[in-house]
Motif scaffolding. Structure first.
Motif, PDB file in Angstrom:
ATOM      1  N   TRP A  88       0.834  -1.203   0.000  1.00  0.00           N
ATOM      2  CA  TRP A  88       0.000   0.000   0.000  1.00  0.00           C
ATOM      3  C   TRP A  88       0.869   1.255   0.000  1.00  0.00           C
ATOM      4  CZ3 TRP A  88       0.283   3.127   4.432  1.00  0.00           C
ATOM      5  CH2 TRP A  88      -0.597   4.221   4.458  1.00  0.00           C
ATOM      6  N   GLU A 109       1.114   4.649  -2.365  1.00  0.00           N
ATOM      7  CA  GLU A 109       0.932   6.026  -1.884  1.00  0.00           C
ATOM      8  C   GLU A 109       2.132   6.902  -2.278  1.00  0.00           C
ATOM      9  OE1 GLU A 109      -1.848   6.812  -1.151  1.00  0.00           O
ATOM     10  OE2 GLU A 109      -2.877   5.398   0.152  1.00  0.00           O
ATOM     11  N   GLU A 122      -9.036   6.654   3.142  1.00  0.00           N
ATOM     12  CA  GLU A 122      -9.144   6.236   1.736  1.00  0.00           C
ATOM     13  C   GLU A 122     -10.457   6.713   1.114  1.00  0.00           C
ATOM     14  OE1 GLU A 122      -6.517   5.208   0.393  1.00  0.00           O
ATOM     15  OE2 GLU A 122      -5.344   4.400   2.064  1.00  0.00           O
ATOM     16  N   THR A 150      -9.610  10.330   0.244  1.00  0.00           N
ATOM     17  CA  THR A 150      -8.717  10.515  -0.906  1.00  0.00           C
ATOM     18  C   THR A 150      -9.407  10.060  -2.191  1.00  0.00           C
ATOM     19  OG1 THR A 150      -7.651   8.402  -0.378  1.00  0.00           O
ATOM     20  CG2 THR A 150      -6.550  10.388   0.384  1.00  0.00           C
ATOM     21  N   GLU A 157      -7.020   4.534  -4.637  1.00  0.00           N
ATOM     22  CA  GLU A 157      -7.573   4.872  -3.319  1.00  0.00           C
ATOM     23  C   GLU A 157      -8.808   4.021  -3.027  1.00  0.00           C
ATOM     24  OE1 GLU A 157      -5.326   6.285  -2.060  1.00  0.00           O
ATOM     25  OE2 GLU A 157      -4.829   8.305  -2.726  1.00  0.00           O
ATOM     26  N   HIS A 185      -7.596   0.713  -2.061  1.00  0.00           N
ATOM     27  CA  HIS A 185      -7.076   0.772  -0.686  1.00  0.00           C
ATOM     28  C   HIS A 185      -8.226   0.690   0.318  1.00  0.00           C
ATOM     29  CE1 HIS A 185      -3.321   3.167  -2.216  1.00  0.00           C
ATOM     30  NE2 HIS A 185      -3.285   1.881  -2.530  1.00  0.00           N
TER      31      HIS A 185
END
Ligand SMILES: [Fe+2]
Ligand SMILES: [Fe+2]
Length: 284
Positions: free
Chosen positions: A61, A65, A121, A124, A151, A154
């Protein structure tokens, strides 16, 4: 492992005439926060000791990012050739640190930690969708689309792990709600405001949380449409175990939309007042 790479972006399609200065200042701030994701992975690794699957997922992850930061940072350097991503990031790192050494979640439980991650998440995913739809610059549109898709993945990743921990830790609904609301409230903390400062203001100007929050929030709120809030509310509801597309979620989305519009006008008023009171800074 990654779903895309920087080489897949059509950088040659960059059109400087389509750069919106308001969006550019948000992209500069976002690039710094994204790139800092690596620290959060260290924290998650410490919190989730003994869960190698999750720790591996957290490492993957973080790589994504950081790539978000690199893509946004590169775009901002193209849009403003006088701006240095590395320099701005060095300033951000020097002034903003998360406590990576925690051995338990600051949210009180692993379920709580994962609910907080779902909130981030959700934020975002909605944000990059809104930003990507607002800009006419083709490269940024592509970058935002790719990031927004990450995102959302995620969100699903943290949600799935959260369900696993919830079965074990059995956090009550009020506890889940408290963590979710708490994390949403933290969007007004220093993480974003200080990134706005480092990305957009000269190092000689002292950091001021309220001024930077106005700069960041006042701008970012103007790009949301109701559909983004509606979708985000569904994701929040799902995270805390409520029906994501029911009457209650509908009502909450409408309430959040009203609140956002109200706050948008408050930020605009505050920005107007600050400009009147600070002619020297405006001229600088
Ligand atoms: Fe991201
Ligand atoms: Fe993310």
């Amino acid at each position: 492992m990654k779903h895309w790479t920087l080489d897949q972006i059509a950088w040659d399609a960059f059109d400087p005439s389509k750069v919106d200065p308001g969006i550019l200042s948000l992209v500069k701030a976002a690039a710094l926060v994204e790139k800092n994701g690596v620290d959060y992975a260290i924290y998650l690794n410490n919190v989730f000791t003994g869960d190698p699957d999750f720790r591996q997922a957290a490492d993957n992850w973080a790589v994504e990012e950081v790539q978000h930061g690199d893509a946004l940072g590169r775009w901002a350097e193209m849009a403003d050739p006088g701006w240095s991503f590395d320099e701005a990031f060095a300033r951000y790192r020097a002034g903003y640190k998360i406590d990576v050494k925690a051995d338990a979640s600051i949210r009180g439980s692993r379920t709580g930690e994962l609910i907080a991650r779902c909130m981030v998440e959700t934020g975002t995913s909605s944000y990059y969708t809104a930003l990507g739809e607002s800009t006419e610059e083709p490269v940024l549109r592509q970058v935002c689309r790719l990031i927004a898709a990450d995102e959302y993945r995620h969100f699903k990743l943290f949600y799935d792990h959260m369900k696993r921990y919830l079965a074990r830790e059995k956090l009550s609904f009020p506890q889940r709600l408290r963590v979710a609301a708490g994390r949403i409230g933290e969007s007004e903390d220093d993480e974003l405001a200080f990134a706005y400062h480092c990305g957009n203001e000269p190092a000689t100007l002292p950091y001021d949380h309220d001024r930077c929050m106005r700069g960041y929030m006042g701008r970012s709120m103007s790009y949301y449409r109701f559909r983004h809030i509606e979708r985000g509310m569904g994701m929040i509801f799902k995270s805390i175990g409520l029906e994501p597309r029911g009457r209650l979620s509908d009502l909450a989305a409408k309430g959040a939309w009203k609140l956002l519009q109200w706050r948008r006008s408050k930020y605009a008023q505050a920005a107007g007042a600050a400009n009147e009171n600070a002619p020297a800074r405006r001229a600088a």
